[in-house]
Design a protein around this motif. Structure first.
Motif, PDB file in Angstrom:
ATOM      1  N   PRO A 222     -13.437 -66.038 -59.628  1.00  0.00           N
ATOM      2  CA  PRO A 222     -13.679 -64.384 -59.520  1.00  0.00           C
ATOM      3  C   PRO A 222     -12.852 -63.844 -58.079  1.00  0.00           C
ATOM      4  O   PRO A 222     -12.499 -62.692 -58.300  1.00  0.00           O
ATOM      5  CB  PRO A 222     -15.232 -64.068 -59.276  1.00  0.00           C
ATOM      6  CG  PRO A 222     -15.807 -65.321 -59.908  1.00  0.00           C
ATOM      7  CD  PRO A 222     -15.040 -66.591 -59.607  1.00  0.00           C
ATOM      8  N   LEU A 223     -12.650 -64.514 -57.215  1.00  0.00           N
ATOM      9  CA  LEU A 223     -11.984 -64.143 -55.890  1.00  0.00           C
ATOM     10  C   LEU A 223     -10.833 -63.586 -56.320  1.00  0.00           C
ATOM     11  O   LEU A 223     -10.099 -62.614 -55.532  1.00  0.00           O
ATOM     12  CB  LEU A 223     -12.057 -65.084 -54.797  1.00  0.00           C
ATOM     13  CG  LEU A 223     -11.567 -64.856 -53.696  1.00  0.00           C
ATOM     14  CD1 LEU A 223     -12.417 -63.674 -52.859  1.00  0.00           C
ATOM     15  CD2 LEU A 223     -11.334 -65.854 -52.481  1.00  0.00           C
ATOM     16  N   ALA A 224     -10.198 -64.305 -57.309  1.00  0.00           N
ATOM     17  CA  ALA A 224      -8.819 -63.820 -57.494  1.00  0.00           C
ATOM     18  C   ALA A 224      -8.448 -62.204 -58.305  1.00  0.00           C
ATOM     19  O   ALA A 224      -7.261 -61.946 -58.210  1.00  0.00           O
ATOM     20  CB  ALA A 224      -8.199 -64.667 -58.728  1.00  0.00           C
ATOM     21  N   ALA A 225      -9.546 -61.968 -58.410  1.00  0.00           N
ATOM     22  CA  ALA A 225      -9.479 -60.633 -59.051  1.00  0.00           C
ATOM     23  C   ALA A 225      -9.398 -59.597 -57.808  1.00  0.00           C
ATOM     24  O   ALA A 225      -9.099 -58.347 -57.886  1.00  0.00           O
ATOM     25  CB  ALA A 225     -11.069 -60.034 -59.579  1.00  0.00           C
TER      26      ALA A 225
ATOM     27  N   LYS B 271      -3.699 -62.790 -50.154  1.00  0.00           N
ATOM     28  CA  LYS B 271      -3.891 -61.465 -49.478  1.00  0.00           C
ATOM     29  C   LYS B 271      -4.961 -60.780 -50.254  1.00  0.00           C
ATOM     30  O   LYS B 271      -4.693 -60.685 -51.505  1.00  0.00           O
ATOM     31  CB  LYS B 271      -2.870 -60.507 -49.172  1.00  0.00           C
ATOM     32  CG  LYS B 271      -3.240 -59.170 -48.681  1.00  0.00           C
ATOM     33  CD  LYS B 271      -3.295 -59.208 -47.015  1.00  0.00           C
ATOM     34  CE  LYS B 271      -3.673 -57.944 -46.478  1.00  0.00           C
ATOM     35  NZ  LYS B 271      -4.919 -57.468 -46.772  1.00  0.00           N
ATOM     36  N   LEU B 272      -5.882 -60.200 -49.595  1.00  0.00           N
ATOM     37  CA  LEU B 272      -7.153 -59.692 -50.569  1.00  0.00           C
ATOM     38  C   LEU B 272      -6.850 -58.003 -50.330  1.00  0.00           C
ATOM     39  O   LEU B 272      -6.312 -57.709 -49.538  1.00  0.00           O
ATOM     40  CB  LEU B 272      -8.514 -59.947 -50.081  1.00  0.00           C
ATOM     41  CG  LEU B 272      -8.973 -61.300 -50.359  1.00  0.00           C
ATOM     42  CD1 LEU B 272     -10.493 -61.348 -50.038  1.00  0.00           C
ATOM     43  CD2 LEU B 272      -8.739 -62.010 -51.640  1.00  0.00           C
ATOM     44  N   ILE B 273      -7.427 -57.208 -51.234  1.00  0.00           N
ATOM     45  CA  ILE B 273      -7.376 -55.843 -50.868  1.00  0.00           C
ATOM     46  C   ILE B 273      -8.078 -55.340 -49.765  1.00  0.00           C
ATOM     47  O   ILE B 273      -9.130 -55.812 -49.646  1.00  0.00           O
ATOM     48  CB  ILE B 273      -7.973 -55.072 -52.453  1.00  0.00           C
ATOM     49  CG1 ILE B 273      -7.167 -55.616 -53.704  1.00  0.00           C
ATOM     50  CG2 ILE B 273      -8.009 -53.729 -52.264  1.00  0.00           C
ATOM     51  CD1 ILE B 273      -8.094 -55.322 -55.013  1.00  0.00           C
ATOM     52  N   ASP B 274      -7.269 -54.550 -49.319  1.00  0.00           N
ATOM     53  CA  ASP B 274      -8.041 -53.984 -47.779  1.00  0.00           C
ATOM     54  C   ASP B 274      -9.185 -53.597 -47.883  1.00  0.00           C
ATOM     55  O   ASP B 274     -10.226 -53.755 -47.028  1.00  0.00           O
ATOM     56  CB  ASP B 274      -7.092 -53.217 -47.333  1.00  0.00           C
ATOM     57  CG  ASP B 274      -5.562 -53.832 -46.720  1.00  0.00           C
ATOM     58  OD1 ASP B 274      -5.646 -55.063 -46.464  1.00  0.00           O
ATOM     59  OD2 ASP B 274      -4.547 -53.004 -46.459  1.00  0.00           O
ATOM     60  N   GLU B 275      -9.580 -52.824 -49.090  1.00  0.00           N
ATOM     61  CA  GLU B 275     -10.899 -52.265 -49.223  1.00  0.00           C
ATOM     62  C   GLU B 275     -12.050 -53.203 -49.333  1.00  0.00           C
ATOM     63  O   GLU B 275     -13.318 -52.612 -49.033  1.00  0.00           O
ATOM     64  CB  GLU B 275     -10.861 -51.150 -50.448  1.00  0.00           C
ATOM     65  CG  GLU B 275      -9.907 -49.978 -50.164  1.00  0.00           C
ATOM     66  CD  GLU B 275      -8.345 -50.348 -50.574  1.00  0.00           C
ATOM     67  OE1 GLU B 275      -8.285 -51.411 -50.614  1.00  0.00           O
ATOM     68  OE2 GLU B 275      -7.804 -49.243 -50.269  1.00  0.00           O
TER      69      GLU B 275
END
Length: 242
Positions: free
Chosen positions: A144-147, A156-160
């Protein structure tokens, strides 16, 4: 998210004993859930710990709150992977999936624990450190984290999403055997830059002579070898072809 009805709460503090991340505070003879600390695991609600029925749930507003709940509540099933309990089988089914192939080493970096949790900003630090060292992060079909990663090459993850707190989350993927030493070095460095804990699952193959190069790398880096492990005997699928 779970909330405590202040009219029904009698201040017995029973709910505090079951909260997995100490997110329930007691003030003015009432208990209240801190929304900034709550991981949406729903343990307080699901276990019916409150005999007054004061713990209720409200709608989860938006994708990130729903993501937070699905990964933190072990009885929820992830919509993409179809797996309960953080939404990933890791390599438990490698017998049939063949995720980790010959010449590769897999890692399952299990971040956060009851009592501590994990902020996604720390998961991002670990994912980016591994990716920079040559680690191939698993796609969202597997984890799931890859979403939350627009580019798996960076981690890098989505900032929000960075300030959302989960009970735990798994960073996983694989790399060529010769690169695993660099990835382990990156993990040894980044462990001092995060505000949580992680345990490391090492997935490798043993050759017919019982030799495992990945374990030698652990020795070279001064990382204690594991005392126990799970063995996949290759009965589900001929792993020699994967």
């Amino acid at each position: 998210m779970p909330v405590i009805d202040q009219e029904k709460c009698i201040g017995c503090r029973s709910c505090q004993t079951i909260c997995t991340v100490d997110a329930i505070h007691f003030k003015d003879k009432k208990c209240k859930i801190d929304p900034e600390l709550c991981t949406e695991c729903y343990v307080c609600f699901r276990m019916k710990i409150c005999h007054e029925g004061a713990i209720e749930t409200q709608d989860l507003a938006g994708f990130y709150k729903q993501f937070q709940h699905v990964l933190s509540d072990p009885v929820e099933t992830h919509g993409v992977t179809g797996v309960t309990g953080r939404g990933t089988e890791e390599v438990k089914t490698n017998d049939v999936s063949g995720r980790v192939k010959k010449g590769e080493v897999g890692l399952s970096i299990d971040m956060g624990r009851p009592g501590m949790g994990v902020y996604l900003r720390d998961a991002e630090k670990v994912a980016m450190a591994c990716a920079k060292a040559g680690f191939k992060l698993a796609p969202q079909e597997e984890t799931p984290l890859a979403a939350l990663m627009p580019d798996l090459n960076t981690g890098k993850l989505i900032d929000e999403c960075l300030n959302y707190r989960l009970l735990s989350v798994i960073v996983e993927g694989r790399c060529e055997e010769e690169k695993i030493k660099d990835v382990l070095k990156a993990l040894m460095k980044v462990q001092h830059e995060i505000d949580t804990v992680f345990s490391l699952g090492l997935i490798s193959r043993v050759d017919p002579d019982g030799h495992c190069k990945a374990l030698e790398y652990l020795d070279e880096l001064g990382i204690p070898q594991p005392h126990r492990g799970k063995v996949n005997p290759g009965l589900g699928k001929p792993l020699s072809t994967a």
